[in-house]
Scaffold this motif. Sequence first.
Motif, PDB file in Angstrom:
ATOM      1  N   ARG A   1      -7.550   2.019 -11.843  1.00  0.00           N
ATOM      2  CA  ARG A   1      -7.412   0.745 -11.125  1.00  0.00           C
ATOM      3  C   ARG A   1      -6.818  -0.348 -12.010  1.00  0.00           C
ATOM      4  O   ARG A   1      -6.202  -1.290 -11.511  1.00  0.00           O
ATOM      5  CB  ARG A   1      -8.775   0.300 -10.588  1.00  0.00           C
ATOM      6  CG  ARG A   1      -9.279   1.144  -9.427  1.00  0.00           C
ATOM      7  CD  ARG A   1     -10.556   0.582  -8.843  1.00  0.00           C
ATOM      8  NE  ARG A   1     -10.335  -0.710  -8.223  1.00  0.00           N
ATOM      9  CZ  ARG A   1     -11.307  -1.460  -7.703  1.00  0.00           C
ATOM     10  NH1 ARG A   1     -12.559  -1.052  -7.738  1.00  0.00           N
ATOM     11  NH2 ARG A   1     -11.024  -2.613  -7.146  1.00  0.00           N
TER      12      ARG A   1
ATOM     13  N   ASN B   1       0.817  -1.205   0.000  1.00  0.00           N
ATOM     14  CA  ASN B   1       0.000   0.000   0.000  1.00  0.00           C
ATOM     15  C   ASN B   1       0.850   1.255   0.000  1.00  0.00           C
ATOM     16  O   ASN B   1       0.342   2.348  -0.188  1.00  0.00           O
ATOM     17  CB  ASN B   1      -0.897   0.020   1.245  1.00  0.00           C
ATOM     18  CG  ASN B   1      -1.963  -1.040   1.169  1.00  0.00           C
ATOM     19  OD1 ASN B   1      -2.479  -1.322   0.108  1.00  0.00           O
ATOM     20  ND2 ASN B   1      -2.293  -1.640   2.298  1.00  0.00           N
TER      21      ASN B   1
ATOM     22  N   ARG C   1      -3.311   6.024  -7.696  1.00  0.00           N
ATOM     23  CA  ARG C   1      -3.937   4.832  -7.102  1.00  0.00           C
ATOM     24  C   ARG C   1      -5.212   5.204  -6.338  1.00  0.00           C
ATOM     25  O   ARG C   1      -6.043   4.334  -6.059  1.00  0.00           O
ATOM     26  CB  ARG C   1      -2.941   4.127  -6.170  1.00  0.00           C
ATOM     27  CG  ARG C   1      -1.846   3.392  -6.926  1.00  0.00           C
ATOM     28  CD  ARG C   1      -0.764   2.884  -5.993  1.00  0.00           C
ATOM     29  NE  ARG C   1      -1.266   1.880  -5.076  1.00  0.00           N
ATOM     30  CZ  ARG C   1      -1.370   0.590  -5.366  1.00  0.00           C
ATOM     31  NH1 ARG C   1      -1.037   0.157  -6.566  1.00  0.00           N
ATOM     32  NH2 ARG C   1      -1.810  -0.268  -4.465  1.00  0.00           N
ATOM     33  N   SER C   2      -5.375   6.467  -6.008  1.00  0.00           N
ATOM     34  CA  SER C   2      -6.591   6.927  -5.341  1.00  0.00           C
ATOM     35  C   SER C   2      -7.733   7.173  -6.332  1.00  0.00           C
ATOM     36  O   SER C   2      -8.859   7.442  -5.917  1.00  0.00           O
ATOM     37  CB  SER C   2      -6.313   8.218  -4.563  1.00  0.00           C
ATOM     38  OG  SER C   2      -5.327   8.004  -3.574  1.00  0.00           O
ATOM     39  N   ASP C   3      -7.438   7.086  -7.621  1.00  0.00           N
ATOM     40  CA  ASP C   3      -8.424   7.354  -8.666  1.00  0.00           C
ATOM     41  C   ASP C   3      -8.874   6.031  -9.275  1.00  0.00           C
ATOM     42  O   ASP C   3      -8.080   5.324  -9.902  1.00  0.00           O
ATOM     43  CB  ASP C   3      -7.792   8.258  -9.734  1.00  0.00           C
ATOM     44  CG  ASP C   3      -8.787   8.734 -10.776  1.00  0.00           C
ATOM     45  OD1 ASP C   3      -9.852   8.113 -10.937  1.00  0.00           O
ATOM     46  OD2 ASP C   3      -8.482   9.741 -11.454  1.00  0.00           O
ATOM     47  N   ASN C   4     -10.151   5.701  -9.108  1.00  0.00           N
ATOM     48  CA  ASN C   4     -10.668   4.425  -9.614  1.00  0.00           C
ATOM     49  C   ASN C   4     -10.523   4.278 -11.120  1.00  0.00           C
ATOM     50  O   ASN C   4     -10.517   3.148 -11.636  1.00  0.00           O
ATOM     51  CB  ASN C   4     -12.130   4.255  -9.221  1.00  0.00           C
ATOM     52  CG  ASN C   4     -12.306   3.947  -7.746  1.00  0.00           C
ATOM     53  OD1 ASN C   4     -11.384   3.436  -7.095  1.00  0.00           O
ATOM     54  ND2 ASN C   4     -13.473   4.247  -7.192  1.00  0.00           N
TER      55      ASN C   4
ATOM     56  N   ASN D   1      -3.147  -1.234 -11.308  1.00  0.00           N
ATOM     57  CA  ASN D   1      -2.688  -1.611  -9.966  1.00  0.00           C
ATOM     58  C   ASN D   1      -1.681  -2.753  -9.983  1.00  0.00           C
ATOM     59  O   ASN D   1      -0.762  -2.789  -9.158  1.00  0.00           O
ATOM     60  CB  ASN D   1      -3.873  -1.984  -9.082  1.00  0.00           C
ATOM     61  CG  ASN D   1      -4.630  -0.772  -8.570  1.00  0.00           C
ATOM     62  OD1 ASN D   1      -4.209   0.355  -8.768  1.00  0.00           O
ATOM     63  ND2 ASN D   1      -5.755  -1.014  -7.912  1.00  0.00           N
TER      64      ASN D   1
ATOM     65  N   GLU E   1       0.349   8.229  -7.039  1.00  0.00           N
ATOM     66  CA  GLU E   1      -0.685   9.189  -6.665  1.00  0.00           C
ATOM     67  C   GLU E   1      -2.038   8.840  -7.274  1.00  0.00           C
ATOM     68  O   GLU E   1      -3.078   9.021  -6.636  1.00  0.00           O
ATOM     69  CB  GLU E   1      -0.250  10.598  -7.089  1.00  0.00           C
ATOM     70  CG  GLU E   1       0.965  11.107  -6.311  1.00  0.00           C
ATOM     71  CD  GLU E   1       1.749  12.165  -7.052  1.00  0.00           C
ATOM     72  OE1 GLU E   1       1.273  12.612  -8.121  1.00  0.00           O
ATOM     73  OE2 GLU E   1       2.837  12.539  -6.575  1.00  0.00           O
TER      74      GLU E   1
END
Length: 258
Positions: free
Chosen positions: A74, A20, A68-71, A77, A66
């Motif tokens: 995804r 994470n 990774r907070s935006d779907n 990932n 950064e």
Amino acid sequence: MRFISILITLFFVNTNPTPNEAYWGQIGHRTIGHIADGMLSKKATKKVKKVLGTETLAEVSTWMDEIRSDNAYRYANTWHYCTIPDGMTYETAPKQNGGDVIWAIERIINKLKSGALSANEEAENLKFLVHLVGDIHQPLHVGNGEDRGGNDVKVEWFGNSTNLHSVWDSRMIDGKQFSYTELADWVNHPTKSEIKEWQKATVREWAMESMSFREQVYAVPENGRLSYRYSYDNFDLVKQRILQAGVRLAGVINEIYR
């Protein structure tokens, strides 16, 4: 109550085998980008400025963490890492759903070389490339398939509970208290023969190099307590992998924009 308990469990259980935390940490990634910035050809420098505007490779190097907070992103990932069990090669290892770091780098290089991308697509793919070349050089981003790239190896770092992946991503680097430009000044002294040799290696060879350091990386005492000795034994490798990543990133971008 049972439904609420299930929701809480799902929230805290991380099924993604990637960590994470930021990969190589911000200082590590920016150091790699900064080294590459200084090794670009004149033509590549001009093209990168056109693609990224006022931003440098160092400054965009953490963009992939950064987002990774935006779907909407995804899908990327799983691109941060790959899994090659001991005794296997990338070609014989099980394929990773969603793609992996090797697949992603090879695909992105081909897309950037094609000249068929829109301005926004080219900028995003170049940012992906900067980050992923860094990731693949962090030894634990080529995982053994047993411990989520060292995330499940619980250790203490100077008395603080953490995991082995975090130690390699950022804790050893942060402990030196360097800025990314200071770290770059320290490590950025490759010979001409090293530059030639490192840039000649393929993406898959980069991954096999990371895999080759497993015995050293996993040399953790039974009590899991890591501090000065572990850093002393391993920081030269950290410096080497950061330098190799920067040199190779520059080589790849020079090739794309030759």
